[in-house]
Design a protein around this motif. Structure first.
Motif, short mmCIF file in Angstrom:
data_model
loop_
_atom_site.label_atom_id
_atom_site.label_comp_id
_atom_site.label_asym_id
_atom_site.label_seq_id
_atom_site.Cartn_x
_atom_site.Cartn_y
_atom_site.Cartn_z
N SER A 10 0.83 -1.22 0.00
CA SER A 10 0.00 0.00 0.00
C SER A 10 0.86 1.25 0.00
N LEU A 31 -3.23 -5.56 -0.27
CA LEU A 31 -2.67 -6.35 0.84
C LEU A 31 -1.41 -5.64 1.34
N GLU A 32 -1.42 -5.24 2.59
CA GLU A 32 -0.27 -4.51 3.16
C GLU A 32 0.28 -5.31 4.34
N LYS A 33 1.58 -5.51 4.34
CA LYS A 33 2.18 -6.32 5.41
C LYS A 33 2.21 -5.59 6.75
N THR A 53 8.12 9.62 7.44
CA THR A 53 9.15 8.59 7.20
C THR A 53 9.78 8.78 5.82
N GLY A 54 9.05 9.42 4.91
CA GLY A 54 9.56 9.59 3.55
C GLY A 54 9.23 10.98 3.05
N PHE A 204 9.96 20.82 -8.73
CA PHE A 204 9.93 21.66 -7.53
C PHE A 204 10.07 23.14 -7.85
N ALA A 237 -1.14 -8.03 6.36
CA ALA A 237 -1.39 -9.11 5.40
C ALA A 237 -0.19 -9.21 4.45
N VAL A 269 5.79 -4.05 -4.51
CA VAL A 269 6.97 -4.49 -3.76
C VAL A 269 8.18 -4.36 -4.70
N LEU A 422 14.38 1.15 7.04
CA LEU A 422 13.60 1.20 5.80
C LEU A 422 13.52 -0.20 5.17
N TYR A 434 15.61 5.25 -2.62
CA TYR A 434 14.67 5.44 -3.75
C TYR A 434 14.57 4.21 -4.65
#
Ligand SMILES: Cc1cc2nc3c(=O)[nH]c(=O)nc-3n(C[C@H](O)[C@H](O)[C@H](O)COP(=O)(O)OP(=O)(O)OC[C@H]3O[C@@H](n4cnc5c(N)ncnc54)[C@H](O)[C@@H]3O)c2cc1C
Length: 497
Positions: A10, A31-33, A53-54, A204, A237, A269, A422, A434
């Motif tokens: 996700s 499905l996100e772990k 976090t990012g 930017f 998940a 992933v 990460l 990245y």
């Protein structure tokens, strides 16, 4: 139950793909772990204060600008809470003790930089015209970026950004300043394509914004959209296998053994882990090896500071500090002299007061430095890892003192993350910041298609196309174009603006 599409992960790419397919009437399941959705859009709090976090800022959200137009289709442009960064300085580059402002708007950027380099005004204008031209290839009318072929045929993918900048000016200081947002693409000299540099700088310079309350505001909006469209999102998940049926994928297997069936699967992933998830004869060895051998961008060490009340101002810009002569060399730093660079910013909250309560400082860190703990997991890495992090936190604070003397006195508490963090949260190999390193020398290999060798398995996210908010948004559209048809997706986007 059999879904039209199962999306694994996700992150931004997974959520956008799910939002688009569900908006077009498909039955989707994400499905996100992790227990929290968003990948690098996630935020967290310490002592009630917000940390990203990012993603810490995004570009081109002004009317008529590219991200704004793309987000209109998703209904995000109107809803995403944003704060515009300082128009005359959204990024400050501090190089050899001197400060240089990146200003918003092409003409403003040229004017502000020319004040520092009066002899180079024409060169700066030509540089800006070039990045405008390169980034104009992301264009609704031509959909240039939506295919691997068009990216491959773009000459600026074969031209290293460092050469492009060197060819723009002979002034050694100006060269470093034009490459000063290096941290946004973890640039490697002679390798990172000019295309990536130009796309990101133009993105930017057009306009720069912070997402109020961080990237999770965007993840929440997307998750609401998916569920309103009848889609489902399951947390905790983790997909541990993708099993083949006759000539295509049949089902995903979750940790715990549950099977989930779908007509098609989209993997958000990292591709080198995706190919390992596929069991049986689905993917041939040469394809797997090609993907697994691609180089990845370097990892990061990040310091999160909770600040005392009224001790440090909210900064409506980012600070990029270089304690070295060459802004390109940050990946090959000397461990004895670490850190020699940082990017620092203060996240923005709704009703942001004059003073900040949280501050984030990012610098590079090689995986080798944390390799000895690579078999450990989050919160269980031991005391020596904690001491290592504390030592690195103090070293980074010492460098920050050069820009903000006394900043330590403003710190109430501090936390940090390394490439292992990460790696374990988002499953990016070696904690790469990245993902896959785009390589101008080896561009045919490093540009991945959203299609795989399995007809109903697609890729999405930062490793297809380009990383970051714009790159991943385009990547998810590329993926959805493979499923819905390019003409159809194009029409929908054009209709939305
Ligand atoms: C420190 C940092 C700062 C950044 N700053 C900016 C910025 O200011 N502006 C900008 O535009 N971009 C920035 N970026 C880049 C941007 O955040 C990323 O390019 C983008 O968010 C990546 O999205 P993604 O879709 O590729 O997925 P990711 O965010 O990598 O998410 C992948 C998801 O898949 C899940 N997953 C992995 N394996 C499995 C499995 N087996 N089963 C189920 N789920 C799984 C993970 O848990 C994760 O949620 C930054 C990135 C970092 C790390």
């Amino acid at each position: 139950m059999k879904y039209d599409a199962v999306i694994i992960g996700s992150g931004l790419g997974g959520l956008l793909s799910a939002a688009m397919l569900s908006k077009e009437g498909m039955q989707v399941l994400v499905l996100e772990k992790n227990a929290v959705i968003g990948g690098c859009l996630q935020t967290f709090t310490r002592k009630g204060h917000l940390f990203d976090t990012g993603v810490h800022y995004i570009g081109s959200m002004g009317k008529g600008e590219i991200l704004n137009m793309l987000f209109r289709y998703f209904g995000l442009a109107q809803k995403l809470p944003l704060k515009r960064l300082d128009e005359d300085c959204f990024d400050k580059i501090i190089y050899k003790g001197e400060s240089y402002a990146y200003a918003q708007g092409y003409d403003n950027f040229i004017d502000k930089l020319s004040q520092k380099f009066p002899q180079s005004r024409t060169e700066i204008r030509t540089y800006v015209n070039n990045i405008k031209k390169i980034s104009a290839s992301v264009d609704f009318d031509h959909m240039q970026i939506f295919s691997q072929q068009t990216l491959m045929s773009n000459p600026y993918f074969r031209y290293p950004a460092s050469d492009f900048i060197d060819d723009s000016t002979k002034d050694p200081v100006l060269r470093n300043i034009l490459a000063g947002l290096n941290c946004l693409y973890a640039g490697v000299p002679g390798v990172t394509p000019a295309y990536i540099h130009a796309l990101i700088n133009a993105f930017f310079i057009q306009s720069a914004w912070r997402i109020v309350n961080g990237g999770s505001s965007l993840a929440r909006l997307l998750s609401d959209m998916i569920t309103e469209n009848g889609g489902e999102i399951r947390k905790n998940a983790e997909v541990v296998a993708l099993n083949m049926g006759s000539g295509k994928l049949d089902h995903a297997v979750l940790q715990g053994g549950e099977k989930v069936y779908a007509d098609r699967f989209i993997s958000n992933v990292h591709p080198s882990l995706t190919v390992d998830l596929v069991k049986g004869e689905g993917l041939r060895k040469p394809y797997k090896n090609r993907i697994k051998n691609l180089d990845n961008t370097i990892g990061t060490f990040i310091l999160y500071l909770v600040l005392r009340e009224d001790a440090f101002p909210y900064l409506n810009y980012n600070v990029n500090y270089y304690d070295r002569d060459d802004v390109w060399g940050t990946r090959s730093y000397d461990p004895e002299r670490w850190p020699d660079f940082f990017l620092l910013y203060t996240p923005v909250t709704s009703n942001q007061p004059e003073f900040a309560r949280s501050l984030i400082a990012i610098t590079y860190m090689k995986y080798e430095e944390v390799r000895k703990w690579e078999h450990t997991t989050i919160e269980k890495r031991g005391d020596d890892y904690r001491s290592f992090k504390e030592d690195r936190a103090q070293r980074l604070l010492a460098l920050m003192e050069k820009v903000y003397p006394g900043i330590r006195n403003a710190v109430e508490s501090h936390y940090s993350s390394t490439p292992l963090t990460l790696r374990d949260y988002t499953h990016t190999p070696r904690g790469s910041v990245y993902g896959i390193l785009q390589d101008s020398r080896n561009f045919m290999e490093s540009i991945l298609s959203a299609r795989t060798k399995i007809p109903n398995l697609f890729l999405t996210g930062q490793n297809v196309n380009v990383h970051g908010m714009l790159g991943v948004t385009l990547s998810s559209l590329t993926t959805c174009s493979e499923i819905l048809g390019q003409e159809y997706v194009l029409k929908k986007l054009q209709h939305a603006v």
